[in-house]
Enzyme design. Structure first.
Site, short mmCIF file in Angstrom:
data_model
loop_
_atom_site.label_atom_id
_atom_site.label_comp_id
_atom_site.label_asym_id
_atom_site.label_seq_id
_atom_site.Cartn_x
_atom_site.Cartn_y
_atom_site.Cartn_z
N LYS A 1 -0.99 -6.00 6.18
CA LYS A 1 -0.63 -4.79 6.93
C LYS A 1 0.07 -5.16 8.25
O LYS A 1 1.02 -4.49 8.66
CB LYS A 1 -1.88 -3.93 7.16
CG LYS A 1 -2.39 -3.31 5.86
CD LYS A 1 -3.76 -2.63 5.94
CE LYS A 1 -4.17 -2.24 4.51
NZ LYS A 1 -5.39 -1.41 4.46
N GLN B 1 -10.69 -0.77 7.97
CA GLN B 1 -10.63 -1.38 6.65
C GLN B 1 -11.99 -1.26 5.95
O GLN B 1 -13.03 -1.55 6.54
CB GLN B 1 -10.22 -2.87 6.79
CG GLN B 1 -9.94 -3.57 5.48
CD GLN B 1 -8.68 -3.08 4.76
OE1 GLN B 1 -7.79 -2.49 5.37
NE2 GLN B 1 -8.60 -3.32 3.47
N ASP C 1 -4.90 6.72 6.61
CA ASP C 1 -5.40 6.48 5.25
C ASP C 1 -5.48 7.76 4.42
O ASP C 1 -5.57 7.70 3.19
CB ASP C 1 -6.83 5.91 5.33
CG ASP C 1 -6.89 4.39 5.31
OD1 ASP C 1 -6.01 3.78 4.68
OD2 ASP C 1 -7.83 3.84 5.92
N1 L34 Z 1 -9.33 1.85 5.00
N2 L34 Z 1 -9.56 0.32 3.28
C1 L34 Z 1 -8.81 1.23 3.92
N3 L34 Z 1 -7.56 1.54 3.54
C2 L34 Z 1 -7.01 0.93 2.46
O1 L34 Z 1 -5.79 1.29 2.04
C3 L34 Z 1 -7.74 -0.04 1.78
N4 L34 Z 1 -7.25 -0.76 0.72
C4 L34 Z 1 -8.15 -1.11 -0.38
C5 L34 Z 1 -9.37 -1.78 0.23
N5 L34 Z 1 -9.81 -1.16 1.47
C6 L34 Z 1 -9.05 -0.30 2.20
C7 L34 Z 1 -6.25 -1.65 0.78
O2 L34 Z 1 -5.51 -1.76 1.74
C8 L34 Z 1 -7.31 -2.03 -1.22
N6 L34 Z 1 -6.17 -2.37 -0.36
C9 L34 Z 1 -5.21 -3.33 -0.69
C10 L34 Z 1 -4.09 -3.57 0.10
C11 L34 Z 1 -3.15 -4.52 -0.21
C12 L34 Z 1 -3.29 -5.27 -1.35
C13 L34 Z 1 -4.37 -5.05 -2.18
C14 L34 Z 1 -5.31 -4.08 -1.84
C15 L34 Z 1 -2.27 -6.30 -1.64
O3 L34 Z 1 -1.33 -6.48 -0.91
N7 L34 Z 1 -2.43 -7.07 -2.72
C16 L34 Z 1 -1.52 -8.15 -3.07
C17 L34 Z 1 -2.26 -9.45 -3.12
C18 L34 Z 1 -2.92 -9.78 -1.82
C19 L34 Z 1 -3.69 -11.08 -1.84
O4 L34 Z 1 -3.05 -12.13 -2.01
O5 L34 Z 1 -4.93 -11.05 -1.64
C20 L34 Z 1 -0.89 -7.82 -4.41
O6 L34 Z 1 0.19 -8.33 -4.69
O7 L34 Z 1 -1.52 -7.09 -5.19
#
Ligand code: L34
Length: 285
Positions: free
Chosen positions: A53, A97, A120
């Site tokens: 983020k 988060q 959010d």
């Molecule tokens: N308050 N909590 C709040 N807002 C959110 O919108 C989230 N979420 C979920 C968990 N808790 C939260 C997220 O941001 C899940 N989530 C989230 C955000 C980004 C990614 C996955 C979940 C993401 O960028 N995933 C990458 C891989 C990241 C890595 O290497 O760990 C992908 O390519 O899927």
């Protein structure tokens, strides 16, 4: 062979467009949008998402402050921090988060954020507005999923959509958005009987349960659109994998999203959009 929707590419083009938009803000409004992310504890997945983020904010030109607090912070202290951020005129978006440590009431914390700064879309008033079809901040992951379907030219109206998972942050709101797009929606979950017979009915299958490779090829109708929201560590290899057995399902799906590089990056791009939206609404006041 399915069409693979790259969330990585789509989010990159969204961020490039937003960067252009934000460039004009200092001259117009005297400053850029400011997003504050609060991270409690040091769960490695949460650290990774929060880092993503901050990186996206830099790409778009949004000011990002990430506040890290110990897992031992009391609910009272966290609520006091949110009050401070609520009162700060230079803060446009507040994101706590999730998940939070067990001793903290998540709903209480979410409700404490001023609705106008709820990037959010988790605040009770935003949730109510979503279900009443009133203008609101849409939750980032469901918003990102709809964007991906749009981009792939998937027709939703009249189609059967099955959502596996009923969480407040993904399952319930994505089901509502699909319903609003005139799909016939089923929400399946851990207590659903004969789940494969339900999921095989799906023209559009959205999977958000957080179990590595839970959806096997026998659960998918050939030609279905498959959206994989899961981000899991493969217990054997330690690599990231989704809730869908991608290697087996991809050949029979018409459209599919990968993990990583699918829904995750779209969640973050939509968070950037929501931050800009909250900023602009506050400027208009
Ligand atoms: N308050 N909590 C709040 N807002 C959110 O919108 C989230 N979420 C979920 C968990 N808790 C939260 C997220 O941001 C899940 N989530 C989230 C955000 C980004 C990614 C996955 C979940 C993401 O960028 N995933 C990458 C891989 C990241 C890595 O290497 O760990 C992908 O390519 O899927």
């Amino acid at each position: 062979m399915a069409t693979v929707i790259s969330g990585k590419e789509l989010s990159a083009s969204m961020k490039a467009e937003m960067a252009e938009q934000v460039k004009a803000f200092p001259a117009k409004y005297g400053r850029v949008p400011h997003l504050v992310v609060v991270l409690v504890g040091d769960d490695p997945a949460s650290v990774s998402y929060v880092t993503g983020k901050a990186k996206a904010s830099a790409e778009v030109g949004i000011r990002n402050t990430t506040l890290r607090r110990s897992a031992e912070i009391s609910e009272e202290e966290l609520l006091a921090l949110i009050d401070e951020l609520n009162a700060d005129d230079e803060v446009d978006g507040i994101l706590v988060q999730l998940p939070l440590p067990r001793h903290i009431d998540e709903q209480k914390v979410i409700a404490a954020i001023r609705r106008e700064k709820d990037v959010d879309g988790f605040h009770p008033l935003n949730v109510a507005r979503l279900w009443l079809k009133e203008p609101c901040t849409l939750p980032c992951t469901p918003k990102g999923i709809l964007r991906m379907l749009q981009r792939a030219g998937v027709e939703i109206a009249g189609k059967r959509a099955v959502v596996i998972g009923r969480s407040n942050i993904v399952g319930l709101p994505v089901a509502k958005l699909l319903l609003d797009a005139n799909a016939t929606v089923t929400i399946a979950h851990s207590r659903t009987q004969n789940l494969p017979s339900v999921t095989r009915e799906a023209d559009i299958l959205v999977v958000a349960i957080g179990k590595p490779r839970f959806v096997t090829v026998d659960m998918v109708r050939p030609g279905a659109v498959v959206i994989d929201v899961g981000v899991n560590r493969d217990p054997q290899t330690g690599k990231l994998c989704g809730d869908v057995d991608y290697a087996a399902v991809e050949p029979i799906a018409s459209v599919i999203t990968p993990v990583p590089g699918g829904v995750g990056p779209m969640t973050i791009a939509c968070l950037m959009e929501n931050t800009i939206e909250c900023f602009l609404k506050r400027q208009a006041k």
